[in-house]
Scaffold this active site. Structure first.
Site, PDB file in Angstrom:
ATOM      1  N   VAL A 101       0.920  -1.269  -0.024  1.00 45.22           N
ATOM      2  CA  VAL A 101      -0.095   0.002   0.029  1.00 45.22           C
ATOM      3  C   VAL A 101       0.995   1.159   0.000  1.00 45.22           C
ATOM      4  CG1 VAL A 101      -1.627   1.338   1.487  1.00 45.22           C
ATOM      5  CG2 VAL A 101      -1.999  -0.913   1.267  1.00 45.22           C
ATOM      6  N   CYS A 102       0.444   2.393  -0.678  1.00 48.20           N
ATOM      7  CA  CYS A 102       1.107   3.633  -0.702  1.00 48.20           C
ATOM      8  C   CYS A 102       2.557   3.305  -1.283  1.00 48.20           C
ATOM      9  CB  CYS A 102       1.083   4.099   0.757  1.00 48.20           C
ATOM     10  SG  CYS A 102       1.366   5.944   0.930  1.00 48.20           S
ATOM     11  N   THR A 103       3.363   3.894  -0.575  1.00 46.43           N
ATOM     12  CA  THR A 103       5.084   4.015  -0.856  1.00 46.43           C
ATOM     13  C   THR A 103       5.558   2.683  -0.690  1.00 46.43           C
ATOM     14  OG1 THR A 103       5.626   5.061   0.934  1.00 46.43           O
ATOM     15  CG2 THR A 103       5.190   6.520  -0.922  1.00 46.43           C
ATOM     16  N   SER A 121       0.723   3.178  -6.516  1.00 46.16           N
ATOM     17  CA  SER A 121       1.207   3.722  -5.556  1.00 46.16           C
ATOM     18  C   SER A 121       0.814   4.972  -5.010  1.00 46.16           C
ATOM     19  CB  SER A 121       2.976   3.740  -5.719  1.00 46.16           C
ATOM     20  OG  SER A 121       3.699   4.021  -4.483  1.00 46.16           O
ATOM     21  N   GLY A 151      -3.111   2.421  -3.583  1.00 45.01           N
ATOM     22  CA  GLY A 151      -2.638   3.598  -3.650  1.00 45.01           C
ATOM     23  C   GLY A 151      -2.347   4.262  -2.142  1.00 45.01           C
TER      24      GLY A 151
END
Length: 229
Positions: A101-103, A121, A151
């Site tokens: 998730v995310c970075t 991302s 994301g």
């Protein structure tokens, strides 16, 4: 029993971890645990301390799910940490599902685990994914074979439900959604750069310009180590 290893690291963003774990811990017949290079408390971006059950050496070699949260403040130094990258490359090569998730997807990319996959991302750094041979998809959750990426931040909730559906079926995922009353009704429609006022997005980028540059440098160095640039 499913073995679900969730990487934790200093300055990670809490919701990136807790959102997915809210659903993964309710899959039934699954062991969910945190992993870090040692068992000393890991302090998050919000100042909360997390305890790893396994260090890199004791983590099961064959995971059903390898999960990596994000948080740019912590992701940048983690991309530069050979021990973190080596661990992800090793466990990710055998895991049934490689997820983030995310970075967190930048860490997967730095470990050589996204080459040839469609992934996403956090909106401010997702343009770095092609450095690792990945195909950027600007969606909330992206599934490509056994790679599942989400994301930024709150997308971890959608990611968790999506993964629950993949593993246990749609009815089970819907039950979990209702169990935690996940019924998002935000007061504003500004949660994506395509819909937020341009001045808001520009202001965020300006305030975080140094951090974004550091992320690009770390990602470029990792891609160079993989022979991608």
């Amino acid at each position: 029993m499913l073995q679900i290893g969730m990487l934790i690291y200093p300055s990670m963003f809490d919701i990136d971890l807790i959102g997915p774990q809210t659903f993964l811990s309710r899959l039934g017949d699954a062991e969910v645990f945190h992993v870090w290079k040692d068992r000393a408390p890991v302090v998050s971006d919000l100042g909360l301390a997390y305890q790893a059950r396994h260090d890199f050496a004791s983590c099961p070699e064959n995971l059903d799910i390898l999960f990596v949260p994000g948080g740019l403040k912590g992701t940048i130094p983690a991309m530069r940490d050979p021990a973190v990258i080596a661990f992800l490359a090793d466990r990710g090569a055998r895991a049934k599902y490689v997820t983030s998730v995310c970075t967190g997807s930048l860490l997967l990319g730095a470990a050589g685990l996204l080459d040839g996959y469609r992934v996403t991302s956090y909106w401010m750094v997702r343009d770095l994914l092609p450095l690792f041979g990945a195909e950027l998809v600007k969606e909330r959750v992206v599934i490509d074979r056994n790679r599942i990426t989400g994301g930024g931040a709150t997308a971890g909730l959608d990611f968790g439900l999506t993964l629950a559906s993949v593993l246990r079926g749609e009815d089970h995922a819907k039950t979990l959604q209702l169990l935690v009353e996940y019924d998002p009704q935000p007061p504003f429609d500004a949660g994506a750069p395509e819909r937020a006022p341009s001045s808001v997005a520009a202001g965020i980028r300006q305030r975080r310009a140094d951090e974004l540059q550091a992320a690009r440098e770390a990602a470029t160095a990792a891609a160079r180590a993989l022979g991608k640039v």
